[in-house]
Design an enzyme around this catalytic site. Structure first.
Site, PDB file in Angstrom:
ATOM      1  N   TYR A  52     -11.824  -1.278 -82.581  1.00  0.00           N
ATOM      2  CA  TYR A  52     -12.409  -2.535 -82.082  1.00  0.00           C
ATOM      3  C   TYR A  52     -13.539  -3.037 -82.974  1.00  0.00           C
ATOM      4  O   TYR A  52     -13.760  -4.239 -83.095  1.00  0.00           O
ATOM      5  CB  TYR A  52     -12.850  -2.374 -80.621  1.00  0.00           C
ATOM      6  N   ASP A  93     -10.543 -12.901 -78.413  1.00  0.00           N
ATOM      7  CA  ASP A  93     -11.423 -13.570 -79.373  1.00  0.00           C
ATOM      8  C   ASP A  93     -12.156 -14.730 -78.699  1.00  0.00           C
ATOM      9  O   ASP A  93     -11.815 -15.119 -77.581  1.00  0.00           O
ATOM     10  CB  ASP A  93     -10.608 -14.052 -80.605  1.00  0.00           C
ATOM     11  N   HIS A 108      -7.827 -10.824 -70.411  1.00  0.00           N
ATOM     12  CA  HIS A 108      -7.821  -9.486 -71.014  1.00  0.00           C
ATOM     13  C   HIS A 108      -9.195  -9.095 -71.542  1.00  0.00           C
ATOM     14  O   HIS A 108      -9.313  -8.167 -72.341  1.00  0.00           O
ATOM     15  CB  HIS A 108      -6.783  -9.412 -72.144  1.00  0.00           C
ATOM     16  N   CYS A 116     -21.060  -1.016 -69.940  1.00  0.00           N
ATOM     17  CA  CYS A 116     -21.502   0.370 -69.761  1.00  0.00           C
ATOM     18  C   CYS A 116     -20.683   1.027 -68.652  1.00  0.00           C
ATOM     19  O   CYS A 116     -20.627   0.523 -67.522  1.00  0.00           O
ATOM     20  CB  CYS A 116     -22.992   0.393 -69.386  1.00  0.00           C
ATOM     21  N   CYS A 138     -29.183   0.769 -68.639  1.00  0.00           N
ATOM     22  CA  CYS A 138     -29.621   2.074 -68.094  1.00  0.00           C
ATOM     23  C   CYS A 138     -30.056   3.056 -69.181  1.00  0.00           C
ATOM     24  O   CYS A 138     -30.547   4.138 -68.880  1.00  0.00           O
ATOM     25  CB  CYS A 138     -28.482   2.691 -67.276  1.00  0.00           C
ATOM     26  N   SER A 177       4.438 -14.088 -76.780  1.00  0.00           N
ATOM     27  CA  SER A 177       5.834 -13.625 -76.828  1.00  0.00           C
ATOM     28  C   SER A 177       6.454 -13.546 -75.447  1.00  0.00           C
ATOM     29  O   SER A 177       7.653 -13.325 -75.299  1.00  0.00           O
ATOM     30  CB  SER A 177       5.890 -12.247 -77.508  1.00  0.00           C
ATOM     31  N   GLU A 203       8.335 -19.525 -82.378  1.00  0.00           N
ATOM     32  CA  GLU A 203       9.783 -19.361 -82.147  1.00  0.00           C
ATOM     33  C   GLU A 203       9.997 -19.090 -80.673  1.00  0.00           C
ATOM     34  O   GLU A 203       9.035 -18.796 -79.947  1.00  0.00           O
ATOM     35  CB  GLU A 203      10.296 -18.190 -82.991  1.00  0.00           C
TER      36      GLU A 203
HETATM   37  N1  APR Z   1       1.740 -20.542 -84.026  1.00  0.00           N
HETATM   38  C1  APR Z   1       2.298 -20.396 -82.797  1.00  0.00           C
HETATM   39  N2  APR Z   1       2.850 -19.233 -82.361  1.00  0.00           N
HETATM   40  C2  APR Z   1       2.795 -18.189 -83.196  1.00  0.00           C
HETATM   41  C3  APR Z   1       2.218 -18.260 -84.484  1.00  0.00           C
HETATM   42  C4  APR Z   1       1.676 -19.503 -84.884  1.00  0.00           C
HETATM   43  N3  APR Z   1       1.111 -19.677 -86.102  1.00  0.00           N
HETATM   44  N4  APR Z   1       2.354 -17.043 -85.086  1.00  0.00           N
HETATM   45  C5  APR Z   1       2.971 -16.248 -84.188  1.00  0.00           C
HETATM   46  N5  APR Z   1       3.253 -16.928 -83.071  1.00  0.00           N
HETATM   47  C6  APR Z   1       3.904 -16.453 -81.849  1.00  0.00           C
HETATM   48  C7  APR Z   1       4.967 -15.408 -82.089  1.00  0.00           C
HETATM   49  O1  APR Z   1       6.239 -16.024 -82.292  1.00  0.00           O
HETATM   50  C8  APR Z   1       4.929 -14.612 -80.773  1.00  0.00           C
HETATM   51  O2  APR Z   1       5.854 -15.152 -79.836  1.00  0.00           O
HETATM   52  O3  APR Z   1       2.908 -15.825 -81.066  1.00  0.00           O
HETATM   53  C9  APR Z   1       3.509 -14.812 -80.257  1.00  0.00           C
HETATM   54  C10 APR Z   1       2.654 -13.566 -80.363  1.00  0.00           C
HETATM   55  O4  APR Z   1       3.208 -12.597 -79.489  1.00  0.00           O
HETATM   56  P1  APR Z   1       2.471 -11.196 -79.344  1.00  0.00           P
HETATM   57  O5  APR Z   1       2.151 -10.674 -80.703  1.00  0.00           O
HETATM   58  O6  APR Z   1       3.285 -10.367 -78.402  1.00  0.00           O
HETATM   59  O7  APR Z   1       1.062 -11.555 -78.679  1.00  0.00           O
HETATM   60  P2  APR Z   1       0.783 -11.879 -77.149  1.00  0.00           P
HETATM   61  O8  APR Z   1       1.978 -12.523 -76.517  1.00  0.00           O
HETATM   62  O9  APR Z   1      -0.508 -12.614 -77.092  1.00  0.00           O
HETATM   63  O10 APR Z   1       0.581 -10.413 -76.512  1.00  0.00           O
HETATM   64  C11 APR Z   1       0.196 -10.365 -75.146  1.00  0.00           C
HETATM   65  O11 APR Z   1      -0.098  -7.980 -75.335  1.00  0.00           O
HETATM   66  O12 APR Z   1      -0.826  -6.158 -76.526  1.00  0.00           O
HETATM   67  C12 APR Z   1      -1.137  -7.007 -75.487  1.00  0.00           C
HETATM   68  O13 APR Z   1      -3.317  -7.453 -74.791  1.00  0.00           O
HETATM   69  C13 APR Z   1      -2.407  -7.754 -75.805  1.00  0.00           C
HETATM   70  O14 APR Z   1      -3.010  -9.973 -75.088  1.00  0.00           O
HETATM   71  C14 APR Z   1      -2.003  -9.222 -75.747  1.00  0.00           C
HETATM   72  C15 APR Z   1      -0.714  -9.189 -74.943  1.00  0.00           C
END
Ligand code: APR
Length: 235
Positions: A52, A93, A108, A116, A138, A177, A203
């Site tokens: 982190y 972020d 999240h 703490c 503390c 995703s 996508e």
């Molecule tokens: N613009 C738009 N979409 C994008 C871009 C971009 N430039 N680049 C990548 N992506 C899309 C990808 O196609 C994918 O579908 O963003 C998505 C990212 O998916 P993940 O990597 O699975 O991230 P996320 O869905 O935020 O994960 C959810 O999983 O691990 C945990 O806590 C973590 O908050 C996170 C959660």
């Protein structure tokens, strides 16, 4: 108009922060079970802190992109016209805030906060954390952790988010995703409540089928175009 927006790592990709499940993503390079669970923190806190601390340093060097800025414009325009934007992010972020979004729900948690495990104090934290860090509240050492939600922990404010989705006119999912619940199930809540749904992503996501409208491309292009069409009444 009341709009609910859910964002994921994809909206911060063009700011240089990695996504998790794309090729070369964070979980391809790091094992989440060794770095993002309470058990991992209990057994090897130094390794978790190092992970982190690296992400915190990367975040401080990153800047918001046009996707973040477009959502800040959307919030201002909707608020000014008597509507509302409920911005719920899976991201830890602060790029939404730095782009000008005034109300952001971090389901999240937040990378720039520390908590703490002794007294429960939550404090802004932009530097390094380690096992010797003392709690400003503390004074206890060894109990400070990133104020983020790990796998196996309960995300923040789910009931509030579900109510906001059910009472919105439009649900928009951006840069996620759709593979991690409960966030991946938010579109189902919207559909069951008869709320119009849209997906903006690089996508098709795992639950692309669930959306009424789908626009694909980089968030820095697709989100500003979507916001412009929405505010022009064409959305
Ligand atoms: N613009 C738009 N979409 C994008 C871009 C971009 N430039 N680049 C990548 N992506 C899309 C990808 O196609 C994918 O579908 O963003 C998505 C990212 O998916 P993940 O990597 O699975 O991230 P996320 O869905 O935020 O994960 C959810 O999983 O691990 C945990 O806590 C973590 O908050 C996170 C959660």
């Amino acid at each position: 108009m009341r709009v609910f927006v859910l964002t994921g790592a994809g909206i911060s990709a063009e700011s240089g922060l990695g996504t998790f499940r794309d090729p070369g993503g964070i979980w391809e390079r790091f094992d989440p079970m060794k770095l993002a669970t309470p058990e991992a923190f209990a057994s090897d806190p130094e390794q978790v802190h190092a992970f982190y601390n690296l992400r915190r340093r990367d975040l401080l060097a990153a800047e918001p992109n046009e996707g973040h800025r477009a959502l800040a414009r959307l919030e201002a325009a909707l608020t000014a016209s008597g509507g509302s934007l409920y911005l719920c992010t899976q991201n830890i972020d602060d790029l939404h805030e730095r782009a000008g979004s005034r109300v952001v729900h971090h389901m999240h948690g937040e990378l720039l906060k520390a908590r703490c495990t002794g007294c429960g104090a939550v404090v802004e934290w932009r530097g390094e954390l380690d096992v010797a860090t003392a709690c400003p509240g503390c004074g206890r050492r060894g109990g400070m952790r990133p104020d983020v939600v790990w796998f196996g922990e309960m995300p923040v404010g789910l009931d509030e988010a579900a109510m906001a989705i059910e009472t919105s006119d439009l649900f928009v999912s951006i840069g996620t995703s759709g593979s991690v619940y409960p966030a991946a199930g938010f579109v189902d809540i919207a559909r069951e409540a008869g709320v119009r749904t849209a997906e903006l992503n690089l996508e098709p996501s795992d639950n692309a089928w669930a959306f009424d409208e789908r626009r694909y491309g980089p968030a820095g292009e697709v989100v500003p175009a979507f916001v412009e069409s929405l505010l022009a009444g064409r959305g």
